[in-house]
Design a protein around this motif. Structure first.
Motif, PDB file in Angstrom:
ATOM      1  N   SER A 101     -62.220   3.111  18.340  1.00 20.36           N
ATOM      2  CA  SER A 101     -61.765   3.664  19.940  1.00 20.36           C
ATOM      3  C   SER A 101     -60.964   3.104  20.733  1.00 20.36           C
ATOM      4  N   ILE A 102     -61.674   2.927  21.443  1.00 20.01           N
ATOM      5  CA  ILE A 102     -62.001   1.296  21.865  1.00 20.01           C
ATOM      6  C   ILE A 102     -60.305   0.284  21.963  1.00 20.01           C
ATOM      7  N   ASP A 103     -60.988  -0.471  20.377  1.00 19.36           N
ATOM      8  CA  ASP A 103     -59.763  -1.367  19.991  1.00 19.36           C
ATOM      9  C   ASP A 103     -58.203  -0.564  19.335  1.00 19.36           C
ATOM     10  N   LEU A 104     -58.796   0.420  19.550  1.00 18.34           N
ATOM     11  CA  LEU A 104     -57.004   1.375  19.245  1.00 18.34           C
ATOM     12  C   LEU A 104     -56.605   1.497  20.165  1.00 18.34           C
ATOM     13  N   SER A 105     -57.039   2.040  21.037  1.00 12.54           N
ATOM     14  CA  SER A 105     -56.667   2.595  22.474  1.00 12.54           C
ATOM     15  C   SER A 105     -56.056   1.297  23.682  1.00 12.54           C
ATOM     16  N   ASN A 106     -56.404   0.270  22.992  1.00 10.80           N
ATOM     17  CA  ASN A 106     -56.482  -0.767  23.869  1.00 10.80           C
ATOM     18  C   ASN A 106     -55.202  -1.912  23.167  1.00 10.80           C
ATOM     19  N   ILE A 158     -53.106   0.559  21.653  1.00  8.85           N
ATOM     20  CA  ILE A 158     -51.823   1.027  22.079  1.00  8.85           C
ATOM     21  C   ILE A 158     -51.312   0.954  23.283  1.00  8.85           C
ATOM     22  N   ARG A 159     -52.267   0.044  24.384  1.00  3.63           N
ATOM     23  CA  ARG A 159     -51.747  -0.270  25.637  1.00  3.63           C
ATOM     24  C   ARG A 159     -50.809  -1.864  25.280  1.00  3.63           C
ATOM     25  N   SER A 160     -51.489  -1.990  24.845  1.00  6.15           N
ATOM     26  CA  SER A 160     -51.061  -3.798  25.366  1.00  6.15           C
ATOM     27  C   SER A 160     -49.332  -3.757  24.093  1.00  6.15           C
ATOM     28  N   THR A 161     -49.130  -2.795  23.158  1.00  6.11           N
ATOM     29  CA  THR A 161     -48.316  -2.385  22.242  1.00  6.11           C
ATOM     30  C   THR A 161     -46.861  -1.767  23.570  1.00  6.11           C
ATOM     31  N   LEU A 162     -47.254  -0.982  24.702  1.00  6.35           N
ATOM     32  CA  LEU A 162     -46.734  -0.692  24.645  1.00  6.35           C
ATOM     33  C   LEU A 162     -46.116  -1.173  26.852  1.00  6.35           C
ATOM     34  N   LYS A 163     -46.769  -1.681  26.704  1.00  3.30           N
ATOM     35  CA  LYS A 163     -47.138  -2.996  28.279  1.00  3.30           C
ATOM     36  C   LYS A 163     -45.819  -3.977  27.803  1.00  3.30           C
ATOM     37  N   THR A 164     -45.508  -4.516  26.311  1.00  4.36           N
ATOM     38  CA  THR A 164     -44.447  -5.333  26.129  1.00  4.36           C
ATOM     39  C   THR A 164     -43.438  -4.107  26.179  1.00  4.36           C
ATOM     40  N   PHE A 165     -43.043  -3.181  25.544  1.00  7.85           N
ATOM     41  CA  PHE A 165     -41.858  -3.101  26.285  1.00  7.85           C
ATOM     42  C   PHE A 165     -41.439  -2.364  27.408  1.00  7.85           C
ATOM     43  N   GLY A 166     -42.692  -2.697  28.090  1.00 11.36           N
ATOM     44  CA  GLY A 166     -42.243  -1.429  29.625  1.00 11.36           C
ATOM     45  C   GLY A 166     -43.335  -0.559  30.181  1.00 11.36           C
ATOM     46  N   PRO A 167     -43.586   0.326  29.261  1.00  7.53           N
ATOM     47  CA  PRO A 167     -44.176   1.257  29.788  1.00  7.53           C
ATOM     48  C   PRO A 167     -46.074   1.235  30.266  1.00  7.53           C
ATOM     49  N   PRO A 189     -37.761   5.228  19.432  1.00  7.60           N
ATOM     50  CA  PRO A 189     -37.607   5.256  18.164  1.00  7.60           C
ATOM     51  C   PRO A 189     -38.919   4.419  17.789  1.00  7.60           C
ATOM     52  N   THR A 190     -37.893   2.849  18.436  1.00 11.92           N
ATOM     53  CA  THR A 190     -38.667   2.118  18.044  1.00 11.92           C
ATOM     54  C   THR A 190     -39.766   1.602  18.463  1.00 11.92           C
ATOM     55  N   ILE A 191     -40.546   2.161  19.252  1.00 12.24           N
ATOM     56  CA  ILE A 191     -41.829   1.708  19.613  1.00 12.24           C
ATOM     57  C   ILE A 191     -42.664   3.363  19.548  1.00 12.24           C
ATOM     58  N   ALA A 192     -42.084   4.598  19.234  1.00 11.99           N
ATOM     59  CA  ALA A 192     -42.895   5.454  18.851  1.00 11.99           C
ATOM     60  C   ALA A 192     -43.267   4.921  16.679  1.00 11.99           C
ATOM     61  N   ALA A 193     -42.046   3.718  16.504  1.00 13.17           N
ATOM     62  CA  ALA A 193     -42.378   3.881  14.885  1.00 13.17           C
ATOM     63  C   ALA A 193     -43.867   3.173  15.156  1.00 13.17           C
ATOM     64  N   LEU A 238     -50.910   3.978  15.584  1.00 18.65           N
ATOM     65  CA  LEU A 238     -52.062   4.115  15.677  1.00 18.65           C
ATOM     66  C   LEU A 238     -52.616   5.287  16.731  1.00 18.65           C
ATOM     67  N   LEU A 239     -52.174   6.024  17.056  1.00 15.09           N
ATOM     68  CA  LEU A 239     -52.087   6.693  17.954  1.00 15.09           C
ATOM     69  C   LEU A 239     -53.280   8.535  17.226  1.00 15.09           C
ATOM     70  N   ALA A 240     -52.509   8.221  16.066  1.00  6.91           N
ATOM     71  CA  ALA A 240     -53.009   9.414  14.736  1.00  6.91           C
ATOM     72  C   ALA A 240     -54.881   9.057  14.427  1.00  6.91           C
ATOM     73  N   ALA A 241     -54.361   7.603  14.231  1.00  8.56           N
ATOM     74  CA  ALA A 241     -55.922   6.458  14.150  1.00  8.56           C
ATOM     75  C   ALA A 241     -56.861   7.054  15.343  1.00  8.56           C
ATOM     76  N   TRP A 242     -55.975   7.422  15.848  1.00 10.86           N
ATOM     77  CA  TRP A 242     -57.338   6.680  16.712  1.00 10.86           C
ATOM     78  C   TRP A 242     -57.643   9.285  17.645  1.00 10.86           C
ATOM     79  N   ARG A 243     -56.536   9.154  17.461  1.00 11.67           N
ATOM     80  CA  ARG A 243     -57.057  10.718  17.801  1.00 11.67           C
ATOM     81  C   ARG A 243     -58.626  11.452  16.328  1.00 11.67           C
ATOM     82  N   VAL A 244     -57.683  10.375  15.273  1.00 14.49           N
ATOM     83  CA  VAL A 244     -58.770  10.999  14.112  1.00 14.49           C
ATOM     84  C   VAL A 244     -60.895  10.120  14.366  1.00 14.49           C
TER      85      VAL A 244
END
Length: 342
Positions: free
Chosen positions: A137-142, A144-153, A175-179, A184-190
């Motif tokens: 869970s921590i790896d997935l959240s990290n 996600i954070r890293s991916t978002l940070k690359t594009f600014g958010p 849509p590009t970031i969401a794809a 990753l977010l779905a796997a994180w939820r599970v």
């Protein structure tokens, strides 16, 4: 004539070596790693079997308990201790390892390891499964954070539902970031849902277990620490002195002495690594978060001033192990101001 035997276990086949009281080989061979097959083979070739040994390993609990139930005089050898003898071989093979272990069993030059019950292993693996899921869970959240940070958010420091809502807001209309992020977010939820399931199982176990409820009267000790400790120790009578628990869990300083050289280093780190981690976290919580004052907390905070937080937390973790064992053995709840500390 008395016979001694040893098993060198692998997943599919086990090397068997049987010797007599003089050390001469009586029989050797390989059989399937199945308790009934091994027991039948040993009884056929060693009718006067005194003792049979096997090393600690992944299959040890199953083979040990099943063979013992079938009436086999089996003992478990500490692999680290036995390795000192098997490492002397010029050519290492399973057959040679089994022969060396058989000689150790015959001479008595071995350290016997206690094999925990299946019930203790079940709790330990449940705690281990939760810890692994938490890591995923921590790896997935990290990620996600890293991916978002690359594009600014920036996802911020939130966790759980706060983190999920924040991520959903940030990828909305992108849509590009969401794809990338949505799988990753779905796997994180599970994974998070499975962590919650494991948490409920552990809470239910702790509620029904009188020992866990007793240990949780100690500040800093919650469900995870209590259940892990009961599974690691299994029964307080296995330790004559409470202070031995610290050494069993690898929380005592390592010492090297030879001639005029006598030095001590960091902790030995032997035993259950996950239990050691949880005790360190409990010690850190006791030093920082717990508001209820106690002799243990005051002693730990004095160590922080003297040697720094990390070293003090390790010392408090060892003391916690000693205190928990003493509480369990005497069936006495935690006393904030005892007349004498263990």
């Amino acid at each position: 004539m008395p016979h001694y035997a040893a098993l060198d276990v692998s997943n599919r086949e086990t090397a068997i070596h049987i010797i007599d009281e003089t050390g001469a080989t009586v029989w050797r061979g390989k059989r399937a790693s199945d308790p009934e097959v091994l027991t039948t083979t040993l009884r056929r070739h060693a009718p006067d079997l005194v003792r049979v040994g096997l090393e600690t390993g992944p299959l040890t609990p199953w083979l040990y308990h099943t063979c013992k139930a079938l009436g086999l005089p089996i003992v478990c050898l500490d692999a680290r201790h036995a390795r000192a003898a098997t490492a002397l071989q010029r050519n290492k093979t399973d057959a040679r390892d089994a022969e060396t272990l058989a000689q150790l069993v015959r001479t008595g030059w071995y350290r016997e390891a206690r094999v925990k019950s299946f019930a203790a292993h079940a709790v330990r693996h449940l705690v281990g499964a939760r810890a692994q899921l938490m890591g995923v869970s921590i790896d997935l959240s990290n990620r996600i954070r890293s991916t978002l940070k690359t594009f600014g958010p920036m996802a911020g420091k939130g966790m759980g539902r706060t983190f999920e809502n924040r991520v959903c807001e940030l990828i909305d209309g992108r849509p590009t970031i969401a794809a990338i992020v949505e799988p990753l977010l779905a796997a994180w939820r599970v994974v998070r849902d499975q962590v919650l399931v494991r948490d409920r199982q552990l809470v239910a176990f702790a509620r029904e277990d009188a020992t866990c409820r007793l240990l949780m009267t100690c500040p800093g000790v919650g469900v995870i620490v209590a259940t892990s400790f009961t599974a690691a120790i299994e029964a307080p009578e296995y330790f004559r002195h409470s202070r031995s628990v610290g050494a069993y869990l690898g929380l005592t300083p390592a010492q090297h002495q030879s001639g005029e050289v006598d030095r001590s280093g960091g902790i030995t780190r032997r035993g259950d690594r996950l239990m050691r981690t949880y005790l360190f976290e409990a010690a850190a919580s006791l030093l920082v978060r717990v508001r209820q004052e106690s002799t243990l907390q005051r002693w730990g905070r004095a160590l922080v001033d003297r040697m720094g937080f990390k070293h003090a937390a390790v010392a408090v973790a060892r003391k916690l192990a000693v205190v928990l064992h003493a509480m369990w053995r005497s069936k006495t709840p935690f006393q904030a101001w005892p007349t004498e500390m263990s």
